[in-house]
Design an enzyme around this catalytic site. Structure first.
Site, PDB file in Angstrom:
ATOM      1  N   ASP A 104       0.851  -1.187   0.000  1.00 21.63           N
ATOM      2  CA  ASP A 104       0.000   0.000   0.000  1.00 21.63           C
ATOM      3  C   ASP A 104       0.887   1.238   0.000  1.00 21.63           C
ATOM      4  OD1 ASP A 104      -1.743   2.213   1.103  1.00 21.63           O
ATOM      5  OD2 ASP A 104      -3.199   0.575   1.114  1.00 21.63           O
ATOM      6  N   ILE A 105       0.535   2.245  -0.791  1.00 20.86           N
ATOM      7  CA  ILE A 105       1.362   3.457  -0.856  1.00 20.86           C
ATOM      8  C   ILE A 105       1.168   4.356   0.364  1.00 20.86           C
ATOM      9  CG2 ILE A 105       1.539   3.461  -3.376  1.00 20.86           C
ATOM     10  CD1 ILE A 105      -0.576   5.732  -3.361  1.00 20.86           C
ATOM     11  N   GLY A 110     -15.525   3.149   3.325  1.00 22.11           N
ATOM     12  CA  GLY A 110     -14.130   3.549   3.180  1.00 22.11           C
ATOM     13  C   GLY A 110     -13.459   3.082   1.906  1.00 22.11           C
ATOM     14  N   HIS A 159     -10.563  -5.360  -3.246  1.00 26.87           N
ATOM     15  CA  HIS A 159      -9.222  -5.596  -2.723  1.00 26.87           C
ATOM     16  C   HIS A 159      -9.283  -5.879  -1.239  1.00 26.87           C
ATOM     17  CE1 HIS A 159      -9.921  -1.253  -2.395  1.00 26.87           C
ATOM     18  NE2 HIS A 159      -9.023  -1.224  -1.408  1.00 26.87           N
ATOM     19  N   HIS A 171      -7.093  -5.678   2.293  1.00 25.60           N
ATOM     20  CA  HIS A 171      -5.946  -5.111   2.999  1.00 25.60           C
ATOM     21  C   HIS A 171      -5.432  -6.163   3.968  1.00 25.60           C
ATOM     22  CE1 HIS A 171      -6.691  -0.783   1.983  1.00 25.60           C
ATOM     23  NE2 HIS A 171      -7.919  -1.262   1.790  1.00 25.60           N
TER      24      HIS A 171
END
Length: 113
Positions: A29-30, A92, A99, A101
């Protein structure tokens, strides 16, 4: 218009890919929220959890297999980790491509958000 994850999958946008096979891609994750924060993404564009079709249900099993493998690789399998799926704007979800997390490497508090 293609989403950012579709562009990452097509290698049109650089990312730090940590896993890839024919159906799944995972990358860092960026904007990490934990020492380990990876995104595990089906390559097929599915907008969110509610839009998984029966013919694509095998992807969920594949994604859980990849999460298990990545948890071991990043040494968070024994200590614990969190998997989050955001769905919809109020949930969110900022990228409308399903995807997961994978978060770990620190103690997770409750409730989130």
């Amino acid at each position: 218009m293609e989403c950012i994850f579709c562009k990452i999958i097509k290698k049109e946008i650089p990312s730090n890919i940590v896993y890839e096979d024919d159906n799944i891609i995972a990358f860092k994750d960026i904007n990490p929220q934990a020492p380990v924060h990876l995104l595990v993404v089906p390559k097929k564009h599915i907008p969110n959890l509610l839009e998984i079709e029966e013919k694509d249900s095998f992807l969920i099993l594949e994604i859980t297999r990849v999460i298990k493998e990545l948890a071991k690789t990043y040494n968070i399998d024994d200590r614990g980790f969190r998997v989050v799926i955001n769905t919809g704007d109020e949930g969110g979800q900022t990228v409308h491509h399903l995807h997961f997390h994978l978060l770990g490497g620190r103690f997770m508090t409750w409730p989130p958000g």
